[in-house]
Design an enzyme around this catalytic site. Structure first.
Site, short mmCIF file in Angstrom:
data_model
loop_
_atom_site.label_atom_id
_atom_site.label_comp_id
_atom_site.label_asym_id
_atom_site.label_seq_id
_atom_site.Cartn_x
_atom_site.Cartn_y
_atom_site.Cartn_z
N CYS A 379 56.57 72.48 20.88
CA CYS A 379 57.99 72.56 20.52
C CYS A 379 58.85 71.79 21.53
CB CYS A 379 58.43 74.02 20.45
SG CYS A 379 60.20 74.23 20.18
N CYS A 382 61.20 73.93 23.61
CA CYS A 382 60.55 74.56 24.77
C CYS A 382 60.35 73.53 25.88
CB CYS A 382 59.20 75.15 24.36
SG CYS A 382 59.29 76.49 23.14
#
Length: 459
Positions: A379, A382
């Site tokens: 991600c 993230c």
């Protein structure tokens, strides 16, 4: 279509650009071809040389509202483009500059190619096109839901470059049916894909049916999981061109290998106009209801469709650039461990297993409080907060607060959603010392100071 620059550029913009009306000096002069420049030869030889095919393939009448739907008149290319190995060409031009790539695209396709302009930082494409000295065309999708600042920016760009942007609009009947049946803001409840399909994808499809090639501002660093392997040129995997069928449209991505910060350095150096929304913290700019400023520690695409998970951060215009294995990752399927490198790697961070997080969540009296991030290494959101979270762990080392991470994608996603309040990646939880319930960090500011204030308020 092109979207915005990387998150670090937000502060850079506010400090270095003071007005969206900045002007750039002309590096080379480009002017419309004039009839007086045409040699004295038989009339039939040049009968169609300066007529322009509109981007919208449906507008064929001579009394079209856009009689010359081009920004600058370009000589026509041959009726059929010579077959070329675009995979080979992409490799050959993999290290070419955006200016070289733009020049090649315009040279090869003449009047049958156009730049897709979204009103964001892809104004860089127009600047590159101008610098080639070649005629070029620009089109844009007017969804009917854009910010007033974006419409003002369109006007500024047209005046600055002396061009006319070719606007494409959604079908009125389709928009009416969608709004009447589901309301103006149905995308907040059931996702943005249906609205984007009506207001963006279908108008784009009509536009591209009038072209043999198009130029986009896609970059590899823009979106989580979807644009990691964009070539500088490719046969378009999703749309058809004027000849119809698979392989009838070529897609050029001149800035595919350029980072967002470098795009903004270029815009500043050339003194070109920019959308005033950028000065308000907007990085990736789309429709007004679906776009907001990016906060500290966020990835640039988190300003788009913020109510949805990372896997939904595309509108469908560039779905052909999504790798299938990444689709599996984004949906929590497949063997992610073999595909991605883990993140949040620090000696100050504790890696929690499923058993570890279950034990931590089940304790009613903990010896020390814990701060835990629920994450997925693939991600980009993230990844965007990795630096600040690792720095936070360093600051909290020896303070009595343990800092950990729990990988919550794949097989662990359902558990994290049901038991750990996971809504989207990343999710930050604080486990107090004398409480059985975890407290979810609700703010989307993920810089060190903001998260530290959250911790200090609870420990």
């Amino acid at each position: 279509m092109a979207y915005s620059a990387s998150s670090p550029s937000s502060s850079f913009l506010r400090s270095s650009i003071t007005s969206h009306d900045l002007k750039a000096p002309w590096i080379r002069s480009v002017r419309l071809l004039d009839k007086c420049l045409v040699p004295s030869v038989p009339r039939d030889s040049y009968r169609m040389t300066f007529l322009v095919k509109p981007v919208c393939a449906e507008l064929k009448r001579s009394d079209s509202v856009v009689p010359f739907a081009a920004t600058m008149v370009a000589p026509e290319v041959e009726d059929r483009i010579e077959t070329e190995d675009y995979e080979k060409l992409a490799k050959e031009m993999g290290h070419a500059s955006p200016l070289e790539i733009m020049d090649k695209a315009l040279e090869k396709f003449g009047n049958d190619i156009a730049i897709a302009f979204s009103g964001a930082e892809d104004v860089a494409l127009i600047e590159y096109a101008k610098l080639t000295g070649r005629p070029f065309r620009v089109f844009s999708l007017d969804t009917g839901r854009l910010n007033p600042e974006t419409y003002q920016f369109f006007d500024t760009v047209e005046k600055h470059y002396g061009i006319h942007i070719e606007y494409m609009f959604p079908d009125g009947v389709e928009v009416q049916a969608l709004v009447r049946s589901k309301g103006l803001f149905s995308f907040y409840e059931d996702g943005h894909q249906e609205c984007c399909r009506v207001r963006k994808v279908r108008p784009l499809r009509r536009a591209l049916k009038g072209l043999r090639a198009w130029i986009t501002g896609q970059r590899k660093d823009q979106s989580p999981g979807t644009r990691a392997e964009i070539p500088v040129v490719q046969v378009d995997p999703s749309f058809e061109g004027m000849d119809g069928g698979v392989g009838s449209l070529v897609k050029w991505n001149p800035v595919a290998n350029v980072e967002g910060r470098d795009i903004w350095n270029f815009l500043q150096a050339m003194n070109v106009p920019v959308n005033s929304l950028h000065l308000q913290g907007y990085i990736s700019i789309g429709c007004e209801p679906c776009t907001r400023p990016v906060l500290p520690g966020q990835h640039e695409r988190e300003g788009r469709w913020w109510w949805e998970d990372a896997k939904a951060k595309e509108c469908g215009l560039h779905k052909g650039n999504t790798r299938q294995e990444e689709v599996a990752q984004l949906n929590g399927n497949g063997n992610e461990s073999a595909m991605v490198t883990d993140i949040f790697n620090s000696q100050n961070l504790v890696t929690l297993s499923r058993a570890g997080i279950e034990n931590l969540a089940g304790l009613k009296n903990r010896r020390e409080p814990w701060l835990v991030v629920l994450y997925a290494p693939w991600c980009r959101f993230c990844q965007a907060m990795e630096g600040s979270y690792v720095e936070l762990a360093e600051k909290l080392a020896g303070s009595g607060v343990k800092v950990g991470k729990f990988r919550a994608d794949g097989e662990q996603k359902a558990y994290a959603q049901q038991e750990l309040q996971l809504g989207s990646f990343p999710t930050i939880l604080f486990f107090p010392k004398h409480s059985s319930s975890a407290v979810k960090y609700s703010s989307e500011k993920r810089d060190v100071d903001s998260v530290m204030a959250f911790v200090n308020a609870l420990r």
